[in-house]
Design a protein around this motif. Structure first.
Motif, mmCIF file in Angstrom:
data_model
loop_
_atom_site.group_PDB
_atom_site.id
_atom_site.type_symbol
_atom_site.label_atom_id
_atom_site.label_comp_id
_atom_site.label_asym_id
_atom_site.label_seq_id
_atom_site.Cartn_x
_atom_site.Cartn_y
_atom_site.Cartn_z
ATOM 1 N N SER A 242 0.841 -1.199 0.000
ATOM 2 C CA SER A 242 0.000 0.000 0.000
ATOM 3 C C SER A 242 0.878 1.252 0.000
ATOM 4 N N PRO A 243 0.344 2.395 -0.420
ATOM 5 C CA PRO A 243 1.144 3.626 -0.365
ATOM 6 C C PRO A 243 1.630 3.955 1.036
ATOM 7 N N GLU B 198 -0.437 12.525 0.055
ATOM 8 C CA GLU B 198 -1.600 11.780 -0.406
ATOM 9 C C GLU B 198 -2.903 12.553 -0.244
ATOM 10 N N TYR B 199 -3.049 13.286 0.872
ATOM 11 C CA TYR B 199 -4.326 13.915 1.181
ATOM 12 C C TYR B 199 -4.247 15.430 1.342
ATOM 13 N N HIS B 200 -3.046 16.002 1.168
ATOM 14 C CA HIS B 200 -2.843 17.441 1.342
ATOM 15 C C HIS B 200 -3.287 17.881 2.736
ATOM 16 N N VAL B 201 -3.006 17.053 3.723
ATOM 17 C CA VAL B 201 -3.364 17.331 5.111
ATOM 18 C C VAL B 201 -2.100 17.692 5.871
ATOM 19 N N VAL C 273 -6.417 6.578 6.454
ATOM 20 C CA VAL C 273 -5.619 5.695 5.601
ATOM 21 C C VAL C 273 -6.467 4.534 5.086
ATOM 22 N N LEU C 274 -7.277 3.952 5.962
ATOM 23 C CA LEU C 274 -8.110 2.813 5.556
ATOM 24 C C LEU C 274 -9.128 3.223 4.498
ATOM 25 N N TYR C 275 -9.838 4.324 4.721
ATOM 26 C CA TYR C 275 -10.851 4.743 3.763
ATOM 27 C C TYR C 275 -10.208 5.246 2.473
#
Length: 400
Positions: free
Chosen positions: A80-81, A206-209, A230-232
């Protein structure tokens, strides 16, 4: 602390203490069968929890594959990433998975020293020299390694976890692996804060968070938020780009129906009304023994069950004025229908203030560039659909 994270934390800490004490005992007395057994069981259980593979695949780790562990590429495509970027420093071992595919197995921190000691002292405790497996059973056939499923179930019960059955459920294997990796994130790090820095870079990429993860080991709420995101994100894709972790988890609660909106007091009553209406619709539904349709009329779908193919047939459609129309995603529909449930149930189009209040509670709609007019028109169309459905039900009842 959430129930799953609480039970998993209890089990992981129990296994780490057992692994540490048995490692010291076996290092002093190489022929101690009890210390060898405890070290073998704790190492295998941690290896199962740390990875997303099936228990039987992890338990069948061969000695040859373990010795060839340095040949596995750290940037394996099947990882996974999160595992590629955050756990890039850990050693991989290739194991045989489904359909003969070689899958990478990530070794948790401090596992290599324990496995080396197991292989070094296996002959002193009665393990068959011809056994090809790392996790063998003393005084048993070399072709039968330990059963990972039974072992993990037994250790989950003896560890004192409140919900041991949730830790061994197949559907929770991926979530358990992500939380275990977060629990052991800072172990085995030479530079303090390096793991937290990799996690922050991963969330930003990945999420720009932008989120500080320096105290993730002491903050169960932060660990739970990161694990859920991460899971979702791996299952459904990135839908919450640029939002904070708190807002992302709020949107996940809305999509799962666990959010507390302004109509939370009437939620139970409305839920019972919805069930009663559904039962009435089923009773009033016309049977298949009615007259055949007239010629020249094509069968139509009921407005109560709109076809998802029509909604997703084209991602972008041009309107009458040249305005691009974007279909509503499942998350957006659930968010609007959750916060404006009373208006839709009462067949009353919401006002501008109601739509703006919905935007304040749903940052997902704002990030997807939905304004109050779009929410109002969506509710209007939904109410018209319910009215048509009610008229058809009334006509069907009159005919009966």
């Amino acid at each position: 602390m959430p129930p799953l994270l609480s039970s998993l934390s209890t089990l992981v800490m129990y296994l780490r203490r057992q692994q540490h004490s048995s490692f010291l005992s076996l290092s002093r007395a190489a022929g101690s069968a009890e210390a060898w057994r405890l070290l073998c069981h704790s190492s295998l259980a941690l290896l199962i929890l740390y990875n997303r593979h099936r228990e039987c695949e992890v338990a069948k780790l061969t000695i040859q594959d373990y010795r060839d562990r340095n040949s596995v590429s750290p940037s394996d495509a099947s990882l996974s990433p999160f595992e590629r970027h955050v756990l890039c420093h850990l050693t991989r071992v290739g194991v045989l998975g489904k359909r003969g595919r070689v899958q990478p197995l990530i070794l948790p921190p401090h596992s290599e020293a324990c496995l080396d000691l197991l292989l070094k002292t296996s002959a002193d405790v009665g393990v068959d020299p011809e056994s090809p497996y790392v996790f063998s059973r003393p005084y048993h056939s070399p072709a039968t390694p330990l059963r990972g499923t039974d072992l993990l179930r037994s250790l989950a019960r003896t560890s004192g976890a409140k919900n041991p059955t949730t830790l061994t459920a197949p559907r929770a294997r991926r979530q358990v692996a992500i939380l275990t990796q977060l629990l052991l994130l800072e172990e085995g790090e030479r530079a303090p804060g390096a793991a937290a820095k990799r996690l922050e870079d991963f969330l930003q990429r990945e999420y720009h968070v932008t989120q500080s993860c320096t105290r993730i080991g002491q903050d169960p709420a932060l660990m739970n938020c990161v694990g859920r995101v991460v899971l979702y994100g791996e299952r459904e894709g990135v839908l919450f780009r640029g939002m904070s972790l708190q807002h992302i988890c709020l949107e996940l609660d809305v999509m799962s129906g666990n959010s507390a909106d302004s109509f939370s007091e009437d939620s139970d009553g409305e839920g019972n009304e919805n069930k009663e209406r559904a039962e009435v619709v089923k009773k009033r539904a016309p049977s298949n023994r009615g007259p055949p349709p007239k010629k020249g009329n094509s069968p139509r779908l009921s407005p109560a069950t709109p076809s998802p193919l029509k909604r997703r047939s084209s991602q972008v459609k041009s309107g009458k004025r040249g305005v691009l129309k974007r279909p509503w995603s499942e998350a957006e529909r659930v968010a609007v229908e959750t916060h404006l449930k009373r208006n839709i149930m009462e067949l009353r189009v919401p006002a501008k203030a109601d739509c703006e209040r919905c935007l304040q509670h749903c940052p997902l709609l704002v990030s997807n560039q939905r304004d109050w007019r779009a929410i109002k028109f969506y509710c209007h169309n939904r109410i018209q659909l319910l009215r048509k459905q009610g008229r058809r039900e009334g006509n069907a009842a009159a005919v009966c």
